[in-house]
Scaffold this active site. Structure first.
Site, PDB file in Angstrom:
ATOM      1  CD  GLU A   1      57.894   6.316  57.086  1.00 20.89           C
ATOM      2  OE1 GLU A   1      57.260   5.374  56.608  1.00 20.89           O
ATOM      3  OE2 GLU A   1      57.366   7.299  57.629  1.00 20.89           O
TER       4      GLU A   1
ATOM      5  CD  GLU B   1      52.481   8.598  55.435  1.00 17.09           C
ATOM      6  OE1 GLU B   1      51.915   8.122  56.433  1.00 17.09           O
ATOM      7  OE2 GLU B   1      52.843   7.916  54.475  1.00 17.09           O
TER       8      GLU B   1
END
Ligand code: GAL
Length: 985
Positions: A498, A422
């Site tokens: 994820e 991220e």
């Protein structure tokens, strides 16, 4: 202030570490014969309010406090009285103004001091180096008052050559550590903000002619079965002798040598060979695993074979120590993963303590090693000013991947490098990717933020829907605008870096994803988010211990319980989610296919010769027959086991009214092997559902105060008042549950969240109005409507009571929803609150699925049998209390009430016109309202009632807190439900 030219860098400088040595590999403890000195232990410490502390690095701090290194200063001291600030939690948002590279002037800064003495022999030749394995976030190192280095990269190593500053006798090591620094902007991982020297510190002798750095290549050629070893040494002596004593191999660094007949390394068989690298001045023993990782035709392979990653994301965490995890905890994590059939770990979102990688090498886990980089806090700003896209930051980011690769590349367990998490898009990704490739061309690269996959070797996403994953698996994903980029991405394997957010009760839907992974070669697997709840051990003012989360420590800005989203509770108790994960990840997958069970050997390299396939025939919870089927499956092979064939006449003596399951377990032949549920896989198929209950032939009796039906007493209005002498405080239809963390948050893909829908439908405020009571033949029929304030949604309820005998009554509950419902419904069933002191001690014995809880989309771990728990043991104490503990497929349950046992047997249970085997049972010593209102488990106290839910159905769990909600196959919508129960008291 930012550094003036030529001035020494400060904590606000955007430059790689200064005054440090190039990052080097980190041999396992004791693996080098060069001398080292452990500098962990008690140091002197003083906390200042600003980065410029004014403390003299020559001041030994003799009057200061004592602190343990490694550790975080915020977690130093007793859990209710930390003297040096408190932990603080934000997920995405920066807890400081976003003003890079500047940080607030108010900047907690720790001054650390300790003395050390190096043996005289170290100073006869060679250098002396101090190594820091992890310091959060920026630090400056001085020896004997001389400032030598400034470093950062909280989860990366720093080595400082201190030789020229040393004196005979005691040397003073001074380290100044700031909490905030320019680097905070690239270390915005979703975790506690915790500071200090949190990994070990060592002094190391670097002998003249020693090994400055080693690059180890141990490849495996699956066609010839040969290994190839090539070791390169940096230092004065690059021509070190390289030996594999076990194989009698001897060569010289810089030369590749073929090693015939090696046993390859894999997570399934983590075969390691000692490789001794010896320059004469220093000998290092590395643990080499011969293996080759490659993407072949869009498929991720190890040693030439497709390998699926059944993974978890792991942050480093201990409830009392934060990220200063002990070796014991690292081992516990690795063993817990292995026991729960996890074969891969993403080190979210930074390189782990190097010892963890030693353990992954040894015990066998595939590792995605992730760079210490996250800039998520720029996303809410539209990524304005994101370091990933700012050329000023390129050297810092390249330095970070360089240090990661140089530290970890000798580990066979590391099979993928990840650029970070991220951190948005940006030009520095290319530079980082190129830097890694220049150092190590043997492993594929990963970065989720690069949706085009331009700089990496796999397409990665987090939390897509299973529909999208299926499309990607088939190669039918939406096109990337640039044709060439799109074409390349279609050649890459796909990873779920994820998926399945394990926050609170959940995740649901694991099987939906993993079945896709198994089905499509392009899908290389996934990593559940995440391994452990980061609940911090703390105490209430009166000393009651609990695990705190965001907001518990007075943070100005925080993200609450989002920090508690793991498969382990903070104290490392496996949550039901982990038990389910083990069942879904099991190496021997056993699942129903029609009336049969399909057994698949999921191992990539191992046959099932070490596995026994043991079946049991379970009738109303009891094993009535058992046996073994004899199959040895090659890797990837499957077989269908048909109960009809296996059982022979074993079914003949079984009571024709019983509910019968055929359960097949893959058990290790080595009975000492510890796996979740003892098995390497299990599955079951329903052979026969329950027959209808024999008709009730008694009659209800009119009493002075109302009605009696067998052991059941109702008042004149038809309200249930007692069963078998136990007063009933409340009995009504129910459609609500104490929302789970997933229920509370609207999913990425839905227009309305579950809790939102339930609240709008009034389900959290249900009351029942009894409308009529009358005799219909032998039945006492009560009609009612259950609804909540401010909503026109409700359930029309019809209760039919029939007497069987004095001790037994039949109840048919029919629920019909009315009104326009905004979304799902939490449950459809009947709720009873029975007066009961010490309800937590009441023992519940049931025939059905167990022993663990299960929900509509989390069912693989619950197997047919007969189980027993106290009500207390039926509860799962999630870090924030919420719905938990349902047992499904219950055909009989006996509840040990003080007045005598109450047995509930299931007759027909129908939901939306479909028969289901048994009811769902939940028992608690408190109400759902209390459960929903509590912020922490210790706030829940038994209320003198035993709350029993007997449900026809419950809503699944999903992963809405991050990702998709409950998938359609497990979502419960308002529909008719019928529950036929026989109560004996
Ligand atoms: C992801 C992120 C993780 C974690 C998770 C939510 O977006 O990569 O670090 O924050 O969401 O728990």
């Amino acid at each position: 202030m930012p550094a003036a030219e030529n001035a020494r860098p400060t904590h606000e400088s955007v430059v790689p570490p200064t005054g440090v040595r190039p990052a080097r590999f980190r041999p396992a403890d004791g693996a080098t014969d060069a001398a080292t000195l452990d500098l962990d232990g008690t140091w002197r410490f003083r906390l200042f309010d600003e980065a410029v502390t004014g403390a003299d690095p020559a001041d030994a701090g003799e009057s200061w406090d004592a602190i343990e290194v490694p550790g975080h200063w915020q977690l130093t001291g007793a859990p209710d009285a930390w003297p040096y600030g408190k932990p603080a939690y934000t997920n995405v948002l920066f807890p400081i103004p976003v003003d890079p590279p500047r940080v607030p002037r108010a900047n907690p800064t720790g001054e650390y001091r300790r003395t050390f003495t190096v043996p005289a022999s170290w100073r006869d030749g060679g250098r002396v180096v101090i190594r820091f394995d992890g310091v959060d976030s920026w630090f400056e190192v001085a020896v004997n008052g001389r400032v030598l280095a400034q470093s950062h990269g909280s989860r990366l190593p720093t080595e400082v050559d201190v030789t020229d500053a040393l004196v005979d006798g005691d040397n003073l090591l001074a380290v100044r550590v700031t909490q905030w620094s320019a680097l905070t902007y690239v270390e915005d991982q979703d975790q506690w903000w915790l500071s200090g020297i949190f990994r070990g510190v060592t002094a190391q002798h670097r002998p003249a002619g020693g090994i400055e750095h080693v690059t180890l290549h141990a490849d495996y050629d699956h066609v010839t079965g040969d290994g190839t070893l090539r070791v390169e040494v940096e230092g004065e002596r690059t021509d070190a002798v390289v030996r594999i004593p076990e194989l009698g191999v001897e060569t010289t660094a810089g030369r590749a040598v073929r090693v015939p007949g090696v046993e390859p390394w894999s997570a399934e068989s983590p075969r390691l060979y000692d490789v001794v690298v010896d320059t004469g001045s220093e000998a290092v023993t590395l643990r080499a695993g011969f293996r080759t990782v490659a993407v072949v035709d869009g498929v991720f392979t190890v040693n030439g074979t497709a390998v699926k990653l059944y993974g978890v994301n792991r942050h480093e965490f201990e409830p009392t120590r934060g990220r200063a995890v002990t070796p014991e905890t690292m081992l516990a994590d690795v063993l817990l993963m292995k026991r729960h059939h996890v074969n891969a770990v993403r080190t979210s979102h930074y390189p782990p303590h190097p010892h963890f990688l030693d353990l992954c090498d040894e015990h066998g886990l595939y590792v995605m090693d992730e760079n210490d980089l996250e800039t998520h806090g720029f996303e809410p700003l539209g990524w304005r000013g994101n370091p990933t896209d700012d050329p000023t930051w390129e050297p810092v980011l390249v330095d970070r991947v360089t240090r990661m690769v140089r530290r970890d590349a000798h580990h066979p367990s590391v099979v993928i490098w990840s650029l970070g998490n991220e951190a948005g898009p940006g030009r520095n990704l290319a530079a980082m990717s190129a830097a890694i490739r220049a150092l190590d061309g043997t492993r594929p690269l990963h970065y989720e933020g690069d949706w085009a996959s331009e700089h990496v070797d796999m397409y990665s996403r987090m939390y897509p829907t299973s529909e999208e994953v299926a499309l990607i698996g088939r190669g039918h994903e939406g096109a990337w605008p640039d044709g060439a980029v799109d074409a390349r991405r279609r050649t890459l394997p796909f990873v779920l870096c994820e998926y399945a957010h394990a926050m609170g009760n959940g995740p649901g839907g694991l099987t939906d994803y993993i079945d896709l992974v198994d089905a499509h070669p392009r899908l290389m697997g996934g990593f559940v988010w995440e391994w452990i709840d980061h609940g911090i051990a703390t105490r209430t003012p009166d000393g009651t211990p609990f695990f705190g989360y965001g907001g518990d420590f007075g943070e100005e800005l925080h993200d609450g319980v989002f920090i508690a989203d793991g498969l382990l509770l903070p104290d490392r108790t496996p949550s039901p989610g982990l038990v389910e994960l083990a069942a879904v990840y099991a190496p021997v997958r056993i699942r129903p296919v029609g009336d049969d069970l399909e057994v698949l050997n999921r191992y990539a390299f191992t046959t099932t010769a070490h596995v026994r396939l043991v079946w049991t025939l379970v009738a109303d919870g009891l094993t009535v027959a058992s046996g073994e089927v004899d199959h040895v499956l090659a890797p990837g092979a499957s077989v269908v086991v048909s109960p009809a064939t296996v059982l022979g006449d074993a079914l003949d003596p079984v009571d024709p009214r019983a509910t019968v399951w055929f359960v097949l377990r893959a058990l290790p032949r080595d009975a000492s092997a510890a796996f979740s549920g003892g098995s390497l896989g299990a599955g079951q198929v329903l052979v026969r559902g329950a027959a209808a209950l024999a008709p009730a032939t008694g009659t209800p009796v009119r009493t002075a105060v109302g009605h009696r039906v067998g052991p059941v007493e109702l008042d004149a209005s038809g309200r249930l008042v007692a069963i078998g002498g136990t007063p009933v405080r409340l009995a009504r239809a129910d459609a609500w549950r104490a929302p789970t963390d997933n229920d509370r948050i609207r999913s990425w893909y839905d227009a309305i969240g579950d809790d939102e829908a339930w609240t709008r439908a009034g389900l959290s405020r249900l009351h029942e109005r009894v409308d009529t009571v009358r005799r219909e033949g032998d039945a006492l029929v009560v009609t009612a409507r259950t609804a909540g304030a401010a909503s026109d949604c409700g359930l029309d309820v019809r209760y039919e009571w029939r007497a069987v005998d004095d001790r037994t009554a039949d109840l048919v509950v029919r629920l019909t929803p009315s009104g326009r419902w905004p979304g799902s419904v939490a449950r459809l069933g009947w709720l009873l609150a029975l007066e009961q002191d010490d309800a937590g001690d009441v023992v519940v014995d049931w025939a059905g699925l167990g022993p663990h809880e299960s929900y509509a989309d989390s069912t693989r771990a619950a197997l047919a049998g007969r189980w027993q728990h106290s009500v207390d043991a039926l509860q799962t104490r999630y870090t924030r209390p919420q719905e938990n503990g349902a047992r499904r497929g219950v055909t009989t349950a006996t509840v040990g009430l003080a007045a005598g046992p109450l047995t509930v047997a299931a007759g027909a249970v129908r939901v939306g016109g479909r028969d289901v085997p048994g009811f769902e049972l939940t028992a608690r010593p408190w109400s759902d309202a209390a459960l929903a209102a509590a912020d922490h488990p210790h706030e829940l106290t038994p209320d003198g009632l035993l709350w029993l839910h007997l449900d026809a159905a419950g809503h699944g769990l999903g992963s809405a807190a991050c990702g998709p909600g409950v998938l359609p196959n497990a979502a419960l919508h308002p529909t008719t439900a019928t529950l036929h129960l026989r109560l004996t008291a």
